[in-house]
Design an enzyme around this catalytic site. Structure first.
Site, PDB file in Angstrom:
ATOM      1  N   GLU A 174      75.100  85.993  53.759  1.00 42.57           N
ATOM      2  CA  GLU A 174      73.985  85.319  54.357  1.00 42.57           C
ATOM      3  C   GLU A 174      74.281  84.136  55.067  1.00 42.57           C
ATOM      4  O   GLU A 174      75.095  83.334  54.987  1.00 42.57           O
ATOM      5  CB  GLU A 174      72.856  84.567  53.177  1.00 42.57           C
ATOM      6  CG  GLU A 174      71.755  83.898  53.931  1.00 42.57           C
ATOM      7  CD  GLU A 174      71.006  83.351  52.644  1.00 42.57           C
ATOM      8  OE1 GLU A 174      70.202  82.324  52.846  1.00 42.57           O
ATOM      9  OE2 GLU A 174      70.856  83.988  51.586  1.00 42.57           O
ATOM     10  N   GLU A 179      67.165  75.939  58.775  1.00 41.57           N
ATOM     11  CA  GLU A 179      66.235  75.840  57.521  1.00 41.57           C
ATOM     12  C   GLU A 179      65.671  74.421  57.768  1.00 41.57           C
ATOM     13  O   GLU A 179      66.471  73.422  57.865  1.00 41.57           O
ATOM     14  CB  GLU A 179      66.777  76.109  56.273  1.00 41.57           C
ATOM     15  CG  GLU A 179      67.361  77.432  56.022  1.00 41.57           C
ATOM     16  CD  GLU A 179      67.942  77.583  54.708  1.00 41.57           C
ATOM     17  OE1 GLU A 179      67.023  77.988  53.793  1.00 41.57           O
ATOM     18  OE2 GLU A 179      69.005  77.504  54.386  1.00 41.57           O
TER      19      GLU A 179
END
Length: 611
Positions: A174, A179
């Site tokens: 990932e 974010e």
């Protein structure tokens, strides 16, 4: 130093000056006014030139993008998720496939969080991904976004391994490009992988953003990904680097797909949500992927071909279509002609005709759905051989075989003598579709009338269809980047911040397209003709339309339909079935940077064919 032809992903290219070399030479010889003039001209050309960019070795070229033009999400490159499983993080939202949560309008994507009970959750939101439709290995991947800021916010721009469904997380790897958590006025980047258990590495951008940084305003979030390293950036400034050469990090040397989502609450932001801030929006201006020629890149997926970038060529592009299309197909109308023992490949065919038949014109070899570049000229070459004297017809046709005729040659083959065919074929600038290469071998070509029981063998070999496009070298209008900075204009300015001129032009283009896609097409009339199984259609002209797409069928819902494309607002459809009712609808489209933008469909009209 003389440049040499080199091969790159099926293309033969002549590398040009690097961006830096070009600018040094240009700025020494021309004034700033001329630079600006070239920049504007280059921008305008980028709207009408439909060829792929060829650049020098170590410069990035744009290979995929979505600018979110139109009035709906492009489902050919995005999947929309619908679930309430909490994303594995005990998130509080339900992801819905709804225009309430996923909206495309005025040139941007809006992922909206709503305070609404659904599926056992107290909030709804949106999450989209490019799994199986556009997957990448290596390159520079960026998105320009405005992010919401409130207690409970968790917007994200990230990637998962293309093998996620087979081996699961974290073994697939990932990459979290961006974010944002709660009201923090900075963002985070992270990697997650498997190595004798789950492993993680992360950093935040607090150290590189200015005191005035506001994540609710436009910023570019991105990463640069090579075989050895991943770098995370905000507005072109690197805040996190990670070496990925470790043997356990093989996940990051495989292709990954892109994800955009707005989560509400969860393990990281916590389970307290400021509901007074709703509705909330994560807005995305564009997502873009650049790759270098020198890297061992991968770009694949069902949505990739249609969305490859359209940037201005600087020098010359050569492309051999036959090398990646094919094979040829041979068609016989078995009611009147016969043939067996045929052979086909990507370079040609052998047609063994056993019985020519009275209507031998239906003996046809074809290679269909070949990609081409509008305005480009292709050199069509091959060698034919026949074991008897015979006329054949060689054609290159578009989607409308009556209107889009790019080549139509009748040639005479002498028995036993090779015929070397070589002709130039120019695709019109207005045409935006695929082409078919066709060889007709029937008995009524060139005025000849051969007996029905004629048998013969016709061969085609060493076929090539090569396109060479030459244009003037131009100053690039797309950003060209190195590992630490983003150059957003051809003039010497700071490396951060938008190019205002470019943004104004882009905004204007988006407004024009947005207005166009809201237009509803109209059929003025559809009438049957007295001359046979034919109908005549009159359309309402739509300003800015380049073509009209007409669908017709014998069922009311127009599910099993046929399609024609026309530049004219009057057209005729022939060879219909007698005594049947036909249903017809139409929409217009225009082409900007090789992408089609459609108007709304017209109302369906019907007409009965009597004869």
């Amino acid at each position: 130093m003389k440049n040499k032809w080199e091969e790159y992903r099926g293309y033969y290219i002549l590398p040009t000056l690097s961006y830096g070399e070009f600018m040094k030479k240009s700025l020494k010889k021309i004034s700033i006014n001329i630079v600006i003039l070239f920049f504007v001209a280059g921008y305008i050309s980028s709207l009408i030139t439909h060829v792929e960019k060829v650049r020098a070795d170590d410069e990035y070229l744009l290979v995929w993008e979505d600018d979110f033009l139109g009035n709906s999400l492009d489902r050919s490159i995005w999947n929309v998720e619908e679930n309430g499983d909490g994303g594995g993080n005990q998130e509080l939202q339900y992801y819905r496939d709804s225009t309430e949560n996923i909206e495309v309008s005025n040139g941007t994507l809006k992922i909206k969080g709503l305070r609404r009970s659904y599926g056992g959750k107290g909030y709804t939101s949106g999450r989209i991904n490019t799994r199986d439709k556009a997957e990448f290995r290596y390159g520079k991947i960026e998105a320009r976004m405005k992010l919401p800021s409130f207690q409970g916010a968790w917007p994200a721009f990230w990637m998962l391994g293309g093998n996620h469904s087979e081996i699961g997380w974290p073994r697939c790897g990932e990459i979290d490009i961006m974010e944002a958590i709660n009201t923090q006025n900075y963002t985070h980047g992270a990697l997650h992988w498997y190595g004798e258990g789950k492993r993680d590495s992360s950093r935040n951008s607090e150290s590189i953003v200015s005191d005035g940084f506001d994540r609710t305003q436009w910023h570019v979030y991105g990463m640069e990904w090579t075989e050895t390293e991943i770098k995370m950036m905000v507005d072109g400034t690197v805040f996190y680097k990670e070496d990925i050469t470790d043997g356990y990090m093989g996940e990051f040397r495989k292709e990954q797909f892109i994800i955009l989502n707005l989560a509400i609450g969860g393990q990281w932001p916590g389970f307290t949500v400021d509901s007074s801030k709703f509705p909330v929006t994560m807005e995305v201006d564009y997502v873009r992927v650049w790759q270098k020629k020198s890297q061992k890149n991968i770009i694949k997926g069902t949505g990739v071909n249609e969305k490859l970038p359209i940037v201005i060529p600087e020098k010359t592009e050569t492309r051999n279509v036959i090398e990646y299309e094919g094979p040829w197909n041979i068609f016989y109308n078995t009611a009147v002609v016969k043939g067996t023992g045929n052979s086909i490949d990507a370079k040609g065919f052998t047609a063994n005709i056993e019985y020519l038949g009275i209507k031998g014109r239906v003996i046809r070899a074809s290679m269909t759905d070949i990609d081409c570049i509008p305005g480009n000229t292709y050199q069509y070459k091959c060698t034919f051989m026949s074991d008897m004297d015979k006329y054949i017809s060689v054609k290159v046709l578009g989607e409308d075989p009556e209107e889009d005729v790019f080549a139509n040659y009748t040639i005479f083959l002498q028995a036993g003598r090779p015929y070397k065919f070589s002709e130039s074929v120019t695709i019109s600038k207005e045409y935006d579709g695929k082409v078919d290469m066709i060889v007709e071998m029937g008995g009524r070509i060139g005025g000849e009338y051969l007996p029905a029981d004629t048998s013969l063998t016709i061969k085609m070999y060493d076929a090539s269809f090569v396109g060479i496009a030459e244009v003037l070298e131009e100053i690039p209008t797309k950003p060209i980047v190195d590992s630490t900075q983003t150059i957003t204009t051809v003039l010497p300015v700071t490396t951060k911040g938008p190019d205002n001129n470019s943004e104004k032009k882009t905004s204007k283009d988006k407004d024009i397209i947005s207005q166009f896609v809201k237009t509803k097409a109209k059929i003025v009339s559809v009438k049957r003709s007295n001359k046979g199984k034919t109908i005549k259609i009159k359309l309402k002209k739509i300003r800015g339309a380049e073509r009209y797409q007409i669908r017709y069928a014998t069922n009311k819902s127009i599910k099993k339909y046929k399609t024609i494309h026309t530049k004219k607002w009057r057209c005729t459809i022939k060879q219909l079935k007698a005594k049947r009712i036909y249903y017809v609808k139409v929409r217009a489209y225009k082409i900007v940077k090789k992408k089609k933008y459609y108007s709304s469909w017209s109302k369906i009209k019907k007409v009965k064919v009597k004869h």
